[in-house]
Write an enzyme that holds these catalytic residues in place. Structure first.
Site, PDB file in Angstrom:
ATOM      1  N   ASP A   2     -17.763 -10.315 -22.204  1.00  0.00           N
ATOM      2  CA  ASP A   2     -18.453 -10.596 -20.943  1.00  0.00           C
ATOM      3  C   ASP A   2     -19.890 -11.050 -21.165  1.00  0.00           C
ATOM      4  O   ASP A   2     -20.316 -12.068 -20.610  1.00  0.00           O
ATOM      5  CB  ASP A   2     -18.423  -9.362 -20.033  1.00  0.00           C
ATOM      6  CG  ASP A   2     -17.007  -8.865 -19.826  1.00  0.00           C
ATOM      7  OD1 ASP A   2     -16.069  -9.649 -20.081  1.00  0.00           O
ATOM      8  OD2 ASP A   2     -16.824  -7.697 -19.437  1.00  0.00           O
ATOM      9  N   CYS A  14       5.431  -6.096   1.478  1.00  0.00           N
ATOM     10  CA  CYS A  14       5.777  -4.676   1.474  1.00  0.00           C
ATOM     11  C   CYS A  14       5.149  -3.950   2.671  1.00  0.00           C
ATOM     12  O   CYS A  14       5.528  -4.185   3.800  1.00  0.00           O
ATOM     13  CB  CYS A  14       5.369  -4.090   0.127  1.00  0.00           C
ATOM     14  SG  CYS A  14       5.950  -2.422  -0.090  1.00  0.00           S
ATOM     15  N   TYR A  15       4.150  -3.094   2.453  1.00  0.00           N
ATOM     16  CA  TYR A  15       3.487  -2.427   3.583  1.00  0.00           C
ATOM     17  C   TYR A  15       2.966  -3.488   4.574  1.00  0.00           C
ATOM     18  O   TYR A  15       2.954  -3.269   5.788  1.00  0.00           O
ATOM     19  CB  TYR A  15       2.329  -1.574   3.053  1.00  0.00           C
ATOM     20  CG  TYR A  15       1.519  -0.887   4.136  1.00  0.00           C
ATOM     21  CD1 TYR A  15       2.015   0.229   4.806  1.00  0.00           C
ATOM     22  CD2 TYR A  15       0.254  -1.368   4.487  1.00  0.00           C
ATOM     23  CE1 TYR A  15       1.273   0.848   5.804  1.00  0.00           C
ATOM     24  CE2 TYR A  15      -0.489  -0.751   5.479  1.00  0.00           C
ATOM     25  CZ  TYR A  15       0.024   0.360   6.136  1.00  0.00           C
ATOM     26  OH  TYR A  15      -0.704   0.965   7.123  1.00  0.00           O
ATOM     27  N   GLY A  48       0.848  -1.184   0.000  1.00  0.00           N
ATOM     28  CA  GLY A  48       0.000   0.000   0.000  1.00  0.00           C
ATOM     29  C   GLY A  48       0.880   1.228   0.000  1.00  0.00           C
ATOM     30  O   GLY A  48       2.062   1.152   0.322  1.00  0.00           O
ATOM     31  N   HIS A  54       7.893  -7.332  -4.086  1.00  0.00           N
ATOM     32  CA  HIS A  54       6.598  -7.723  -4.668  1.00  0.00           C
ATOM     33  C   HIS A  54       6.724  -8.979  -5.536  1.00  0.00           C
ATOM     34  O   HIS A  54       7.110  -8.871  -6.701  1.00  0.00           O
ATOM     35  CB  HIS A  54       6.048  -6.585  -5.528  1.00  0.00           C
ATOM     36  CG  HIS A  54       5.629  -5.399  -4.726  1.00  0.00           C
ATOM     37  ND1 HIS A  54       4.377  -5.284  -4.190  1.00  0.00           N
ATOM     38  CD2 HIS A  54       6.317  -4.311  -4.327  1.00  0.00           C
ATOM     39  CE1 HIS A  54       4.284  -4.156  -3.514  1.00  0.00           C
ATOM     40  NE2 HIS A  54       5.466  -3.542  -3.574  1.00  0.00           N
ATOM     41  N   GLU A  67       4.412 -10.569  -6.903  1.00  0.00           N
ATOM     42  CA  GLU A  67       3.333 -10.653  -7.904  1.00  0.00           C
ATOM     43  C   GLU A  67       3.678  -9.960  -9.214  1.00  0.00           C
ATOM     44  O   GLU A  67       3.012 -10.178 -10.213  1.00  0.00           O
ATOM     45  CB  GLU A  67       2.020 -10.080  -7.344  1.00  0.00           C
ATOM     46  CG  GLU A  67       2.043  -8.608  -6.976  1.00  0.00           C
ATOM     47  CD  GLU A  67       2.647  -8.348  -5.613  1.00  0.00           C
ATOM     48  OE1 GLU A  67       3.061  -9.327  -4.958  1.00  0.00           O
ATOM     49  OE2 GLU A  67       2.737  -7.187  -5.209  1.00  0.00           O
ATOM     50  N   LYS A  96     -10.991 -11.078 -15.768  1.00  0.00           N
ATOM     51  CA  LYS A  96     -11.170 -11.152 -17.229  1.00  0.00           C
ATOM     52  C   LYS A  96     -10.523 -12.405 -17.841  1.00  0.00           C
ATOM     53  O   LYS A  96     -11.117 -13.062 -18.692  1.00  0.00           O
ATOM     54  CB  LYS A  96     -10.550  -9.908 -17.857  1.00  0.00           C
ATOM     55  CG  LYS A  96     -10.894  -9.700 -19.302  1.00  0.00           C
ATOM     56  CD  LYS A  96     -12.261  -9.117 -19.423  1.00  0.00           C
ATOM     57  CE  LYS A  96     -12.608  -8.698 -20.811  1.00  0.00           C
ATOM     58  NZ  LYS A  96     -13.830  -7.891 -20.824  1.00  0.00           N
TER      59      LYS A  96
END
Ligand code: XMP
Length: 512
Positions: free
Chosen positions: A226, A81-82, A54, A168, A170, A368
């Site tokens: 969608d 991280c945060y 964050g 991170h 990710e 998605k």
């Protein structure tokens, strides 16, 4: 029911990416607001918690803090991280304030593989983006990795199963990031890889049947990914209880209406009603050139037409929508600075209440990429599953200024050529969007010996991952040449083709 990994959101730009990485490991993840009570997480049966990063500092006046009781739930916690600094701060370690952010690549030296770094190389390139740093370990923790700037870049408390990492995992810049998630999920939380699209379809079909009973469901089908996947999934679950409504607003691309009829009516045997409202849309757009006004008119007219069509279609209890997971996540805004509206997006919000219909949202748990995977499993063709986004107001915002039938016809023909050449050259699948824009500008050209004073078409081709930012695509010049000469030769009324070399920001993807 799948097991849940909770991602507590502290406002990181990567929160959704974390949730997606977990799902890529075939484990179901759900994003929770950072204030979610520990009791809620316990009741939902979460088997692991990830504290996102964050933008905040634990020292900030309004620092977002979680319910401390999450550390007493007895489930593994991974702070990123945060999230790591929160662990340091809340579990009696010490965090030092920093005035500058460490941003970019670093090297993690793994001191102790343990369970989090099992089977990983001793050194990893990692991606950093943090301000404060941990300078004293909380009791019970040991350091398991260091970087150039931090002795405590990775920490663990094996007894309580708490882990913290400063970088991170990710983002793609971090080497072996996905392996760190896998170690956490399977080695530490004991998760099972049971989140697959096959399983999802199986459960969704059962749940939809239960929700809908013998009722009738309406779905506004646009032909986009969608609504197409929602239609295929609902059709599998409830067959003829589903009625799809396709509004031809006269702002569609060449062959679009025919393609929708061929696929859904002829192939899937869905009860599809096509409403021809082109004349009404064009009439209401006459003389209007302001982009925002055009968008509002098109949105409003869509609702009018849809509502009116329901009178002839007959009674229904439910309205289905292709809402996706990112639309339902309650966003965490740390600086209370809501992004200003740049363009009014076209949607049917408010319709269900007005028409007293209950909502069915079969895709609301999916990202998605998962929607595409479900579509492919349900037998939708690649041209639908991987089609480019198309704005709700359609060609209405791609004919700049006033929209007329003549301009739409020219744009449609040019756009069809671009599409054909992009597919033929195999470039269509590599870019985020590619389309033509009609510029209401006349320029001089020559055809044979004749002066040709005619319109200009712009080619817009961009790469992007989420449409928030986009880069103009460097198409091979011989491909651009081919598209340009076909358009000027084959489309009457066009004397010139230009290539848009603007990225977003500062430009937007659509021109209006
Ligand atoms: P911009 O032009 O804002 O577009 O950079 C970002 C993405 O959104 C699409 N877009 C829309 N999609 N309704 C939609 O469903 C709309 O009104 C709309 N306007 C823009 C655009 O094509 C791009 O993918």
């Amino acid at each position: 029911m799948a097991q849940i990994i909770a991602v507590l959101d502290f406002g990181s730009q990567y929160t959704q990416v974390i949730a997606r990485r977990v799902r890529e490991c075939q484990v179901y993840s759900k994003i929770y607001h950072y204030t979610t009570p520990a009791e809620t997480l316990r009741r939902e049966g979460v088997i692991g918690i990830i504290l996102s990063g964050g933008p905040s500092s634990v020292f900030a006046r309004n620092a977002p803090l979680p319910d401390r009781a999450i550390f007493d739930l007895g489930v593994p916690v991974l702070g990123i991280c945060y999230g790591l600094q929160l662990m340091g701060h809340l579990l009696q370690g010490r965090v030092a304030k920093s005035d500058h952010r460490e941003y970019g690549h670093g090297t993690l030296a793994i001191k102790k593989a343990g369970r989090l770094f099992a089977k990983l190389p001793k050194k990893l390139r990692v991606w950093n983006s943090h301000g404060d740093r941990l300078i004293r370990l909380p009791p019970g923790f040991v350091a398991i990795g260091t970087t150039e700037n931090s002795l405590y870049a990775a920490i663990e408390d094996r007894t309580r199963n708490f882990y913290g990492i400063q970088f991170h995992p990710e983002v793609f810049h971090t080497e072996c990031g996905i392996d760190i998630y896998k170690n956490y999920l399977f080695g530490i939380c004991g998760a099972k890889p049971d989140w697959t699209m096959r399983e999802f379809i199986h459960h969704a079909v059962r749940d939809l049947r239960r929700q809908v009973g013998r009722g009738r469901v309406l779905l506004g089908l646009s032909g986009g990914v969608d609504s197409s996947v929602a239609a295929a999934l609902l059709h599998k679950a409830i067959g003829r209880q589903l009625t799809c409504v396709f509004v031809d607003n006269g702002l569609l691309r060449q062959g679009e209406r025919e393609a929708v009829i061929a696929l859904y009516k002829k192939h899937f045997h869905i009860d599809l009603r096509v409403i021809d409202a082109a004349a009404l849309f064009l009439r209401r757009l006459r003389g209007v050139s302001d982009p925002e006004r055009k968008r509002k008119i098109i949105g409003r007219t869509f609702i009018d037409v849809f509502e009116k069509s329901l009178k002839s279609i007959g009674h229904a209890e439910f309205l289905a929508q292709g809402t996706l997971y990112p639309d339902v996540i309650e966003s965490v805004s740390i600086d209370d600075n809501p992004a200003s509206v740049i363009k009014t997006h076209h949607n049917v919000g408010g319709l269900p209440e007005r028409m007293k219909l209950k909502l069915v949202e079969p895709l609301r748990e999916l990202f998605k990429d998962e929607v595409r995977a479900v579509g492919a499993r349900l037998g939708l063709p690649r041209s639908v599953v991987w089609r480019h986004p198309f704005p709700g107001p359609g060609l209405g915002v791609r004919v700049l200024g006033e929209v007329t039938q003549d301009k739409l016809d020219i744009l449609r023909r040019a756009d069809a050529i671009l599409h054909e050449e992009m597919v033929r050259a195999d470039w269509y699948w590599k870019v985020w969007q590619s389309f033509c824009v009609f510029l209401p500008v006349k320029s001089v050209g020559v055809v044979g010996d004749e002066r040709n004073y005619a319109w200009v078409i712009a080619l817009r081709v961009v790469g992007s991952t989420d449409a928030m930012t986009a880069d103009w695509t460097r198409l091979p010049l011989d491909l651009v040449q081919k598209i340009s000469s076909r358009i000027t030769n084959e489309v009457r009324g066009v004397s010139r083709v230009v290539y848009d070399v603007s990225s977003k920001p500062p430009a937007t993807i659509e021109w209006e």
